[in-house]
Design a protein around this motif. Structure first.
Motif, short mmCIF file in Angstrom:
data_model
loop_
_atom_site.label_atom_id
_atom_site.label_comp_id
_atom_site.label_asym_id
_atom_site.label_seq_id
_atom_site.Cartn_x
_atom_site.Cartn_y
_atom_site.Cartn_z
N GLU A 54 -22.27 -16.84 1.52
CA GLU A 54 -20.95 -16.30 1.21
C GLU A 54 -19.93 -17.42 1.03
O GLU A 54 -19.14 -17.40 0.08
N ASN A 55 -19.95 -18.41 1.90
CA ASN A 55 -19.02 -19.54 1.78
C ASN A 55 -19.23 -20.29 0.48
O ASN A 55 -18.27 -20.69 -0.18
N THR A 56 -20.48 -20.48 0.10
CA THR A 56 -20.78 -21.17 -1.15
C THR A 56 -20.26 -20.37 -2.35
O THR A 56 -19.66 -20.94 -3.27
N LEU A 57 -20.48 -19.07 -2.33
CA LEU A 57 -20.01 -18.23 -3.44
C LEU A 57 -18.48 -18.19 -3.51
O LEU A 57 -17.92 -18.21 -4.61
N VAL A 58 -17.83 -18.14 -2.37
CA VAL A 58 -16.36 -18.15 -2.35
C VAL A 58 -15.83 -19.46 -2.91
O VAL A 58 -14.88 -19.49 -3.69
N THR A 59 -16.47 -20.57 -2.53
CA THR A 59 -16.06 -21.87 -3.05
C THR A 59 -16.23 -21.93 -4.57
O THR A 59 -15.34 -22.41 -5.29
N LEU A 60 -17.37 -21.45 -5.06
CA LEU A 60 -17.60 -21.44 -6.51
C LEU A 60 -16.59 -20.54 -7.23
O LEU A 60 -16.08 -20.90 -8.30
N ASP A 93 -22.05 -28.47 1.50
CA ASP A 93 -22.37 -29.16 2.74
C ASP A 93 -23.80 -29.70 2.78
O ASP A 93 -24.15 -30.46 3.68
N ASN A 94 -24.63 -29.32 1.81
CA ASN A 94 -26.01 -29.80 1.68
C ASN A 94 -26.84 -29.61 2.95
O ASN A 94 -27.79 -30.34 3.20
N LYS A 95 -26.49 -28.65 3.76
CA LYS A 95 -27.34 -28.36 4.92
C LYS A 95 -28.04 -27.03 4.66
O LYS A 95 -27.43 -26.06 4.22
N HIS A 96 -29.32 -27.04 4.91
CA HIS A 96 -30.13 -25.85 4.68
C HIS A 96 -30.52 -25.27 6.04
O HIS A 96 -31.09 -25.97 6.88
N ILE A 97 -30.18 -24.02 6.24
CA ILE A 97 -30.52 -23.34 7.49
C ILE A 97 -31.86 -22.65 7.30
O ILE A 97 -32.03 -21.88 6.35
N ALA A 98 -32.79 -22.92 8.18
CA ALA A 98 -34.12 -22.29 8.09
C ALA A 98 -33.98 -20.80 8.40
O ALA A 98 -33.30 -20.41 9.36
N MET A 99 -34.63 -19.98 7.58
CA MET A 99 -34.53 -18.53 7.74
C MET A 99 -35.52 -18.04 8.80
O MET A 99 -36.71 -18.31 8.72
N ASN A 100 -34.99 -17.35 9.81
CA ASN A 100 -35.82 -16.61 10.77
C ASN A 100 -34.99 -15.43 11.26
O ASN A 100 -33.87 -15.21 10.80
N ASP A 101 -35.53 -14.67 12.17
CA ASP A 101 -34.84 -13.46 12.62
C ASP A 101 -33.49 -13.75 13.27
O ASP A 101 -32.56 -12.96 13.18
N VAL A 121 -30.54 -15.08 10.25
CA VAL A 121 -30.29 -14.33 9.02
C VAL A 121 -28.79 -14.26 8.73
O VAL A 121 -28.35 -14.51 7.61
N VAL A 122 -28.01 -13.98 9.75
CA VAL A 122 -26.56 -13.86 9.57
C VAL A 122 -25.95 -15.22 9.21
O VAL A 122 -25.08 -15.30 8.35
N ASP A 123 -26.44 -16.27 9.84
CA ASP A 123 -25.92 -17.61 9.54
C ASP A 123 -26.20 -18.01 8.09
O ASP A 123 -25.35 -18.59 7.42
N VAL A 124 -27.41 -17.70 7.61
CA VAL A 124 -27.76 -18.00 6.23
C VAL A 124 -26.88 -17.20 5.28
O VAL A 124 -26.38 -17.72 4.27
N LEU A 125 -26.65 -15.94 5.60
CA LEU A 125 -25.80 -15.09 4.76
C LEU A 125 -24.36 -15.60 4.74
O LEU A 125 -23.71 -15.61 3.69
N VAL A 126 -23.85 -16.04 5.87
CA VAL A 126 -22.49 -16.60 5.93
C VAL A 126 -22.41 -17.87 5.09
O VAL A 126 -21.43 -18.09 4.37
N SER A 127 -23.43 -18.70 5.16
CA SER A 127 -23.47 -19.92 4.36
C SER A 127 -23.46 -19.59 2.87
O SER A 127 -22.74 -20.22 2.08
N LYS A 155 -31.46 -19.98 -4.30
CA LYS A 155 -30.76 -20.15 -5.58
C LYS A 155 -29.47 -20.93 -5.41
O LYS A 155 -29.06 -21.68 -6.30
N LEU A 156 -28.79 -20.75 -4.29
CA LEU A 156 -27.50 -21.41 -4.07
C LEU A 156 -27.64 -22.80 -3.45
O LEU A 156 -26.65 -23.51 -3.31
N GLU A 157 -28.85 -23.18 -3.09
CA GLU A 157 -29.05 -24.46 -2.41
C GLU A 157 -28.59 -25.64 -3.26
O GLU A 157 -28.06 -26.62 -2.75
N SER A 158 -28.75 -25.54 -4.57
CA SER A 158 -28.38 -26.67 -5.43
C SER A 158 -26.87 -26.84 -5.58
O SER A 158 -26.41 -27.92 -5.96
N VAL A 159 -26.09 -25.81 -5.31
CA VAL A 159 -24.64 -25.90 -5.48
C VAL A 159 -23.88 -25.90 -4.17
O VAL A 159 -22.66 -25.88 -4.16
N GLN A 160 -24.58 -25.92 -3.04
CA GLN A 160 -23.89 -25.92 -1.75
C GLN A 160 -23.17 -27.24 -1.54
O GLN A 160 -23.70 -28.32 -1.87
#
Length: 145
Positions: free
Chosen positions: A85-91, A66-74, A77-83, A59-64
């Motif tokens: 969080e950073n997007t939401l804080v910026t918004l 840095d336009n970098k998408h981290i592939a989700m795997n085990d 998970v934390v890196d994707v969540l941090v990304s 859902k947040l990919e369109s408003v990020q």
């Protein structure tokens, strides 16, 4: 030989040892079953959490910014969540820094938010899933056994 082995004077002591080992085995089997159930419950929670993080990331990919998408795997998970969080804080910072907020628009948005009830939202979106979070007390109760 077998008759002497089982009918000897030490037979009572051996039987007590066998009974003790059988009791230990039964306790270990019960503990194994509890741990298996706990593992299955935690694995289900982990799958739900990862699905939620992946959904949020999509859902947040369109408003990020840095336009970098981290592939989700085990491992990520934390890196994707941090990304996320950073997007939401910026918004949130962008929203807070906008000074041209019209008071009538603010009142209109508050009234629209107040008009929606939770039951109406759930009925209008039947495929949304609510995830019930454990209260943490159950984990403490099962760990003490």
């Amino acid at each position: 030989v077998e008759e002497i082995k089982y009918s000897g004077t030490g037979g009572g002591h051996r039987r007590k040892m066998v009974d003790d080992h059988e009791e230990n085995l039964a306790q270990s089997v019960a503990k194994l079953e509890r741990c298996r159930l706990r593992y299955e419950r935690l694995a289900k929670i982990l799958i739900d959490v990862k699905a939620g993080i992946n959904h949020l990331s999509d859902k947040l990919e369109s408003v990020q910014q840095d336009n970098k998408h981290i592939a989700m795997n085990d491992d990520t998970v934390v890196d994707v969540l941090v990304s996320c969080e950073n997007t939401l804080v910026t918004l949130l910072n962008k929203i807070n820094h906008e000074s041209d907020v019209d008071p009538s628009k603010l009142e209109l948005s508050k009234s629209l938010l107040a008009s929606f009830e939770d039951d109406e939202v759930v009925a209008s979106r039947p495929f949304n899933q609510r995830v019930s979070l454990p209260d943490g007390l159950e984990d403490l109760r099962t760990d003490s056994r």
